[in-house]
Design a protein around this motif. Structure first.
Motif, PDB file in Angstrom:
ATOM      1  N   TRP A   1       0.837  -1.212   0.000  1.00 15.16           N
ATOM      2  CA  TRP A   1       0.000   0.000   0.000  1.00 15.16           C
ATOM      3  C   TRP A   1       0.868   1.256   0.000  1.00 15.16           C
ATOM      4  N   ALA A   2       2.005   1.204   0.674  1.00 11.80           N
ATOM      5  CA  ALA A   2       2.900   2.362   0.699  1.00 11.80           C
ATOM      6  C   ALA A   2       3.437   2.676  -0.691  1.00 11.80           C
ATOM      7  N   GLY A   3       3.727   1.633  -1.482  1.00 15.00           N
ATOM      8  CA  GLY A   3       4.213   1.859  -2.843  1.00 15.00           C
ATOM      9  C   GLY A   3       3.190   2.566  -3.710  1.00 15.00           C
ATOM     10  N   ILE A   4       1.921   2.197  -3.564  1.00 14.40           N
ATOM     11  CA  ILE A   4       0.856   2.828  -4.352  1.00 14.40           C
ATOM     12  C   ILE A   4       0.727   4.306  -4.005  1.00 14.40           C
ATOM     13  N   ILE A   5       0.846   4.627  -2.745  1.00 12.41           N
ATOM     14  CA  ILE A   5       0.656   6.015  -2.312  1.00 12.41           C
ATOM     15  C   ILE A   5       1.913   6.851  -2.498  1.00 12.41           C
ATOM     16  N   PHE A   6       3.072   6.322  -2.086  1.00 14.00           N
ATOM     17  CA  PHE A   6       4.266   7.158  -1.963  1.00 14.00           C
ATOM     18  C   PHE A   6       5.395   6.825  -2.934  1.00 14.00           C
ATOM     19  N   GLY A   7       5.165   5.928  -3.918  1.00  8.26           N
ATOM     20  CA  GLY A   7       6.220   5.606  -4.861  1.00  8.26           C
ATOM     21  C   GLY A   7       6.807   6.847  -5.531  1.00  8.26           C
ATOM     22  N   LYS A   8       8.110   6.978  -5.500  1.00  6.68           N
ATOM     23  CA  LYS A   8       8.782   8.166  -6.024  1.00  6.68           C
ATOM     24  C   LYS A   8       8.722   8.220  -7.555  1.00  6.68           C
ATOM     25  N   HIS A   9       8.624   9.417  -8.093  1.00  3.17           N
ATOM     26  CA  HIS A   9       8.631   9.626  -9.540  1.00  3.17           C
ATOM     27  C   HIS A   9      10.083   9.806  -9.989  1.00  3.17           C
ATOM     28  N   ASN A  10      10.816   8.708 -10.030  1.00  4.79           N
ATOM     29  CA  ASN A  10      12.247   8.773 -10.328  1.00  4.79           C
ATOM     30  C   ASN A  10      12.640   7.870 -11.490  1.00  4.79           C
ATOM     31  N   GLN A  11      11.690   7.575 -12.370  1.00  5.98           N
ATOM     32  CA  GLN A  11      11.926   6.739 -13.547  1.00  5.98           C
ATOM     33  C   GLN A  11      12.270   5.297 -13.181  1.00  5.98           C
ATOM     34  N   GLU A  12      12.006   4.904 -11.948  1.00 12.25           N
ATOM     35  CA  GLU A  12      12.261   3.534 -11.534  1.00 12.25           C
ATOM     36  C   GLU A  12      11.016   2.956 -10.864  1.00 12.25           C
ATOM     37  N   GLY A  13      10.788   1.681 -11.093  1.00 12.43           N
ATOM     38  CA  GLY A  13       9.688   1.020 -10.401  1.00 12.43           C
ATOM     39  C   GLY A  13       8.333   1.553 -10.810  1.00 12.43           C
ATOM     40  N   LEU A  14       7.674   2.289  -9.916  1.00 12.64           N
ATOM     41  CA  LEU A  14       6.344   2.815 -10.194  1.00 12.64           C
ATOM     42  C   LEU A  14       6.212   4.210  -9.621  1.00 12.64           C
ATOM     43  N   ASP A  15       5.231   4.940 -10.131  1.00 11.19           N
ATOM     44  CA  ASP A  15       4.938   6.287  -9.653  1.00 11.19           C
ATOM     45  C   ASP A  15       3.753   6.223  -8.691  1.00 11.19           C
ATOM     46  N   GLY A  16       3.955   6.703  -7.467  1.00  8.25           N
ATOM     47  CA  GLY A  16       2.885   6.724  -6.484  1.00  8.25           C
ATOM     48  C   GLY A  16       1.943   7.881  -6.698  1.00  8.25           C
ATOM     49  N   VAL A  17       0.828   7.864  -5.982  1.00  6.80           N
ATOM     50  CA  VAL A  17      -0.182   8.921  -6.111  1.00  6.80           C
ATOM     51  C   VAL A  17       0.345  10.242  -5.587  1.00  6.80           C
TER      52      VAL A  17
ATOM     53  N   ALA B   1     -12.164   2.329  -6.480  1.00  9.74           N
ATOM     54  CA  ALA B   1     -10.893   2.693  -7.109  1.00  9.74           C
ATOM     55  C   ALA B   1     -10.269   1.424  -7.678  1.00  9.74           C
ATOM     56  N   PRO B   2      -9.250   1.570  -8.548  1.00 11.52           N
ATOM     57  CA  PRO B   2      -8.581   0.380  -9.100  1.00 11.52           C
ATOM     58  C   PRO B   2      -8.020  -0.517  -8.006  1.00 11.52           C
ATOM     59  N   GLY B   3      -8.288  -1.826  -8.115  1.00 10.63           N
ATOM     60  CA  GLY B   3      -7.810  -2.737  -7.094  1.00 10.63           C
ATOM     61  C   GLY B   3      -7.466  -4.120  -7.609  1.00 10.63           C
ATOM     62  N   VAL B   4      -7.347  -4.257  -8.927  1.00 10.08           N
ATOM     63  CA  VAL B   4      -7.061  -5.560  -9.528  1.00 10.08           C
ATOM     64  C   VAL B   4      -5.790  -5.458 -10.373  1.00 10.08           C
ATOM     65  N   ASP B   5      -4.842  -6.355 -10.119  1.00 14.88           N
ATOM     66  CA  ASP B   5      -3.566  -6.398 -10.845  1.00 14.88           C
ATOM     67  C   ASP B   5      -2.849  -5.049 -10.794  1.00 14.88           C
ATOM     68  N   ILE B   6      -2.680  -4.550  -9.596  1.00 14.02           N
ATOM     69  CA  ILE B   6      -1.993  -3.281  -9.378  1.00 14.02           C
ATOM     70  C   ILE B   6      -0.511  -3.535  -9.130  1.00 14.02           C
ATOM     71  N   TYR B   7       0.324  -2.914  -9.927  1.00 11.16           N
ATOM     72  CA  TYR B   7       1.776  -3.074  -9.817  1.00 11.16           C
ATOM     73  C   TYR B   7       2.295  -2.189  -8.687  1.00 11.16           C
ATOM     74  N   THR B   8       2.996  -2.783  -7.740  1.00 15.07           N
ATOM     75  CA  THR B   8       3.451  -2.003  -6.594  1.00 15.07           C
ATOM     76  C   THR B   8       4.691  -2.642  -5.969  1.00 15.07           C
ATOM     77  N   THR B   9       5.168  -2.006  -4.913  1.00 18.56           N
ATOM     78  CA  THR B   9       6.381  -2.468  -4.230  1.00 18.56           C
ATOM     79  C   THR B   9       6.108  -3.712  -3.398  1.00 18.56           C
ATOM     80  N   ASN B  10       7.170  -4.476  -3.176  1.00 17.67           N
ATOM     81  CA  ASN B  10       7.057  -5.696  -2.384  1.00 17.67           C
ATOM     82  C   ASN B  10       8.270  -5.797  -1.465  1.00 17.67           C
ATOM     83  N   LEU B  11       8.279  -6.803  -0.628  1.00 18.97           N
ATOM     84  CA  LEU B  11       9.406  -6.999   0.278  1.00 18.97           C
ATOM     85  C   LEU B  11      10.685  -7.328  -0.489  1.00 18.97           C
ATOM     86  N   SER B  12      11.820  -7.122   0.162  1.00 20.93           N
ATOM     87  CA  SER B  12      13.145  -7.433  -0.406  1.00 20.93           C
ATOM     88  C   SER B  12      13.443  -6.630  -1.669  1.00 20.93           C
TER      89      SER B  12
END
Length: 363
Positions: A22-38, A164-175
């Motif tokens: 959930w933290a990745g969905i909200i706070f993912g940094k816009h740094n061209q890596e991984g995903l962009d959070g809200v 809100a969107p809740g199916v097959d959402i790409y986000t951060t995970n452990l490790s």
């Protein structure tokens, strides 16, 4: 993270991985890596209220730990959060969870937090609703897929405020990895991030209760309707729209009145705008008193004199400080002046009397 008094385990880190998602969905940094959070630039805090084994609220100990965590996160003396995201699935009896309900009431009504929670997890039934989602102090969020269909495991009912969107959402995970997740908790994260953007866009750092109410209503008013009224239990007010909620906020309420209420030809009519923006202000007014495309006035209160007796359509437009525009049309009937009507009546009576006298003489 340092272990706080509300935690039972020795470690405060995320072992199950739900909080990380959930933290990745909200706070993912816009740094061209991984995903962009809200909302990547907002400050966030993590409060652990479940143990590593279950990751859910199951007994009285869990209830008290969650209640105290809500108070701690929202209290101005501690974390002083403006938005709480509680994507937990609590299926206990409501009377058993009274400490949670009390904590949510304090967090919203006293500490002035917007509380966003997921509708929970079910097997497609409507009666298996997350207990927190049933509180009047929270925003209940259901999940939909990319085709705006209700996620099968997303409970539905009158408690659902938005989806809100809740199916097959790409986000951060452990490790330090990424993963796809399907859950109403992901949908709640999107809405919580949107609430944070609402406050950020308006520079609100310490919301008042009115600010909280405006944010809650903005989330609902700007949601995009997905179905007919008869199926509103599936989607509440509709699909969350982060852009409209952030930029426009509450919808403009537009209305106007005039005096005298029954105008006549030749008399001055005073028009008054009763429009307002609940979380802003009206900055532009415009009037077209005959709906002929001509701007007749541009003030909050204006006057106009009608020269003909007939039905008119009056057009009123406004624009708020956040750029939202609204308009309304009303019909008003302008009657002939009373003096003119009396004159015509006298004339008709005199004409009739003259014809009557003439007829008698001719006879």
């Amino acid at each position: 993270m340092e272990v706080k008094w509300w935690q039972k385990d020795e470690r405060a880190e995320d072992i199950v991985g739900r909080g990380t998602k959930w933290a990745g969905i909200i706070f993912g940094k816009h740094n061209q890596e991984g995903l962009d959070g809200v909302t990547p630039d907002c400050t966030f805090y993590a409060v652990k209220v479940t143990n590593d084994n279950q990751g859910a609220i199951l007994d009285v100990t869990d209830v008290w730990r969650l209640s105290r965590g809500i108070i701690y996160a929202s209290s101005p003396l501690h974390m002083n959060a403006d938005v709480l995201c509680i994507p937990l699935n609590i299926q206990l009896k409501r009377w058993f969870c009274w400490p949670i309900e009390l904590a949510c009431s304090i967090a919203r009504n006293i500490n002035h937090c917007v509380i966003v929670t997921s509708s929970g997890t079910s097997n497609g039934d409507s009666d298996v609703m997350n207990i927190i989602a049933k509180y009047d102090t929270t925003i209940c969020v259901g999940a939909v897929d990319s085709n705006n269909n209700r996620y099968f495991w997303s409970p539905y009912g009158e408690e659902v405020d938005v989806v809100a969107p809740g199916v097959d959402i790409y986000t951060t995970n452990l490790s330090n990895t990424y993963d796809y997740v399907s859950d109403t908790g992901a949908a709640a994260a999107f809405v919580a991030g949107t609430a944070a953007l609402y406050f950020s866009e308006r520079g609100i750092k310490n919301p008042t209760l009115k600010d909280v109410e405006n944010c809650e209503e903005a989330l609902k008013e700007n949601a995009v309707s997905l179905v007919e009224e008869k199926e509103s239990d599936f989607f509440g007010h509709g699909l969350i729209d982060a852009h409209l909620t952030t930029v426009y906020g509450r919808r403009v309420v537009i209305d106007f009145s005039w005096f005298p209420p029954n105008p006549v030809v030749g008399n001055q009519v005073t028009f008054t705008s009763n429009s307002y923006d609940p979380d802003g202000k009206i900055v532009i007014y415009s009037w077209d008193f005959q709906n002929d495309g001509v701007l007749d006035a541009s003030t909050e209160k204006a006057t106009f004199t009608y020269q003909d007796s007939k039905k008119y359509t009056c057009l009123h437009r406004v624009r708020s400080s956040d750029g939202e525009e609204a308009q309304i049309k009303k019909a008003l009937i302008v009657s002939k002046s009373k003096s003119n009507m009396i004159y015509r009546l006298i004339f008709k009576r005199c004409f009739f009397f003259n014809r009557l006298v003439t007829g008698i003489k001719d006879f």
